[in-house]
Design an enzyme around this catalytic site. Structure first.
Site, PDB file in Angstrom:
ATOM      1  CE1 TYR A   1       3.585  -5.317 -12.895  1.00  0.00           C
ATOM      2  CE2 TYR A   1       3.431  -4.422 -15.125  1.00  0.00           C
ATOM      3  CZ  TYR A   1       3.001  -4.451 -13.808  1.00  0.00           C
ATOM      4  OH  TYR A   1       1.986  -3.609 -13.403  1.00  0.00           O
TER       5      TYR A   1
ATOM      6  CG  ASP B   1       4.619  -1.447   1.286  1.00  0.00           C
ATOM      7  OD1 ASP B   1       5.740  -2.003   1.193  1.00  0.00           O
ATOM      8  OD2 ASP B   1       4.055  -0.943   0.307  1.00  0.00           O
TER       9      ASP B   1
ATOM     10  N   GLY C   1       0.779  -1.241   0.000  1.00  0.00           N
ATOM     11  CA  GLY C   1       0.000   0.000   0.000  1.00  0.00           C
ATOM     12  C   GLY C   1       0.805   1.284   0.000  1.00  0.00           C
ATOM     13  CG  LEU C   2       3.614   2.256   2.574  1.00  0.00           C
ATOM     14  CD1 LEU C   2       4.825   2.258   3.496  1.00  0.00           C
ATOM     15  CD2 LEU C   2       2.646   3.382   2.954  1.00  0.00           C
ATOM     16  N   GLY C   3       2.997   2.157  -2.320  1.00  0.00           N
ATOM     17  CA  GLY C   3       3.475   2.476  -3.658  1.00  0.00           C
ATOM     18  C   GLY C   3       2.705   3.642  -4.259  1.00  0.00           C
ATOM     19  CD  GLN C   4       1.791   5.810 -10.053  1.00  0.00           C
ATOM     20  OE1 GLN C   4       2.178   4.756 -10.572  1.00  0.00           O
ATOM     21  NE2 GLN C   4       1.363   6.846 -10.759  1.00  0.00           N
TER      22      GLN C   4
ATOM     23  CG  ASP D   1       7.578 -10.237   3.192  1.00  0.00           C
ATOM     24  OD1 ASP D   1       7.076 -10.388   2.059  1.00  0.00           O
ATOM     25  OD2 ASP D   1       8.760 -10.496   3.460  1.00  0.00           O
ATOM     26  CB  ILE D   2       2.630 -10.595  -0.021  1.00  0.00           C
ATOM     27  CG1 ILE D   2       3.729 -10.146  -0.983  1.00  0.00           C
ATOM     28  CG2 ILE D   2       1.616  -9.510   0.216  1.00  0.00           C
ATOM     29  CD1 ILE D   2       3.293 -10.205  -2.418  1.00  0.00           C
TER      30      ILE D   2
END
Ligand SMILES: NC(=O)c1ccc[n+]([C@@H]2O[C@H](COP(=O)([O-])OP(=O)(O)OC[C@H]3O[C@@H](n4cnc5c(N)ncnc54)[C@H](O)[C@@H]3O)[C@@H](O)[C@H]2O)c1
Ligand SMILES: C[C@@H](O)[C@H](N)C(=O)O
Length: 373
Positions: free
Chosen positions: A195, A88, A63-66, A106-107
């Site tokens: 990706y 995150d 959740g701390l990404g863009q 951590d996923i």
């Protein structure tokens, strides 16, 4: 029942299932098991169903990404601050930490993920953790772990606890052999980045869990997302965010893609609204589980022309990054999102002129504040 007979019944069920995915799975539960990481047979599959009438209890991974902080803010307005947990592996900035619940997750740590879901009675999960296209090519083994192993953990936790699960896919899930203008929902998908491969895997695994275990999996293929107050995490479409910072700060921008590279793009507000809308859509409205969503499509040269209307001294130069260019050349120029528009009423608000105005207003205001201080 003998195993061969059981397998025959499973096979005949799979052949009967509609390709559209609009029907809930009809495979008898005794064949399904409760989840891939077998729980005891008497465990309740939909252990959180008591909360269905209440507000969802939301967990956002990565959740701390863009995109994650903006998503949390939108969901908190809708469902209440304390019902939305950001998570995150990074340390949150103070304003994010103070804005609502934040938790380390951590996923790749399955037990930790399960504890969070159980202890917080999570009912909806938005799985945003990922390594994006350009950073993924620079670290394939980490991208494989986070984007594939991490997804497996999330799918299993979601299936075990009866969650509604959103996983974003991307234009990067298509490749050079896909039709590029426009790219339909269903077509050949042979991406050439780790990706893209991991996102096709996510689409297929999510749909498989939907049919096999009844997991309420929902997925949108996002275009490149453009945001003012959050930085992109290492993708091919990042230039379309950076250009605004540089135009306001320096009046010039060096672009790492060719001037005529056309890609689908979307303003973050549209992206987050689409995400909420597909999660709120009634299951009967969804004829598929993975949808394209589209807004606008432009080249760096066209974007620069639009910026020039606001910043007359603006100059753009080109210094092409061969890795990013090769990726962009294999991606769609435009997505066909007619199914999303028909099934659950998707409609974008922002086209190129409104996007440029919004972005420049934000950065102009920021730079005026900085100068005043
Ligand atoms: N931003 C875009 O243009 C775009 C377009 C299409 C799809 N998407 C998808 O949307 C999602 C969010 O994108 P974003 O731009 O915010 O990505 P981002 O790269 O900015 O953020 C990803 C986050 O994942 C976290 N992460 C990495 N490893 C992790 C781990 N092991 N456990 C938990 N978290 C971990 C990172 O710390 C980071 O904060 C991604 O799945 C991405 O593929 C984004
Ligand atoms: C398009 C998207 O998935 C991401 N912004 C990337 O460029 O990698």
């Amino acid at each position: 029942m003998p195993i061969v007979k059981m397998l025959r019944q499973v096979a005949s069920w799979m052949l009967r299932s509609p390709a559209c995915g609009c029907q809930p799975p009809s495979l008898p539960r005794r064949f399904l098991g409760t989840s891939p990481r077998q729980l005891p047979a008497d465990a309740s599959f939909h252990s959180t169903s008591f909360a269905e009438a209440d507000q969802p209890r939301v967990l956002i991974t990565g959740g701390l990404g863009q995109l994650g902080v903006g998503l949390a803010s939108l969901l908190r307005k809708q469902f209440g601050k304390d019902n939305v947990i950001l998570s995150d592996i990074r340390k949150p900035p103070e304003h994010v930490f103070l804005s609502g619940p934040f938790i380390y997750s951590d996923i790749l740590d399955y037990k930790n993920l399960r504890e969070i879901v159980v202890n917080n009675r999570v009912t909806w999960l938005f799985h945003y953790s990922a390594l994006l296209s350009a950073v993924g090519e620079a670290n394939v083994s980490l991208a494989r772990a986070v984007n594939i192993t991490g997804l497996h953990n999330v799918l299993d936790v979601a299936a075990e606890h009866g969650l509604r699960l959103f996983v974003p896919s991307t234009i990067g899930a298509f490749g050079p052999t896909s039709p590029r203008n426009p790219t339909p929902d269903l077509c050949i998908q042979r991406p050439r980045t780790i990706y893209g491969v991991s996102k096709v895997h996510a689409e297929l695994m999510g749909e498989y869990y939907y049919y096999r275990y009844g997991l309420d999996f929902r997925c949108l293929r996002y275009p490149g997302i453009i945001s003012a107050d959050s930085q992109p995490g290492g993708g091919t479409t990042d230039y379309a965010v950076q250009i605004f910072h540089d135009a306001v700060k320096n009046g010039r921008f060096e672009c790492n893609l060719n001037p005529d590279t056309r890609l689908p793009m979307m303003y973050i507000d549209d992206c987050l609204r689409a995400t909420l809308e597909v999660m709120e859509a009634p299951a009967e409205a969804l004829s598929m589980r993975t949808y394209n969503v589209n807004a606008m499509s432009f080249t760096p040269a066209e974007l620069a022309q639009e910026v020039l209307k606001h910043v007359p001294e603006f100059q753009i130069t080109y210094n092409v990054d061969s890795v990013r260019q090769a990726i962009a050349d294999s991606w769609p120029m435009n997505l066909d999102d007619s199914s999303a528009r028909k099934d659950w009423g998707w409609k974008h608000d922002f086209d190129l002129p409104e996007l440029v105005t919004m972005m420049l207003n934000f950065h102009g205001a920021q730079s005026r504040v900085a100068q005043a201080n």
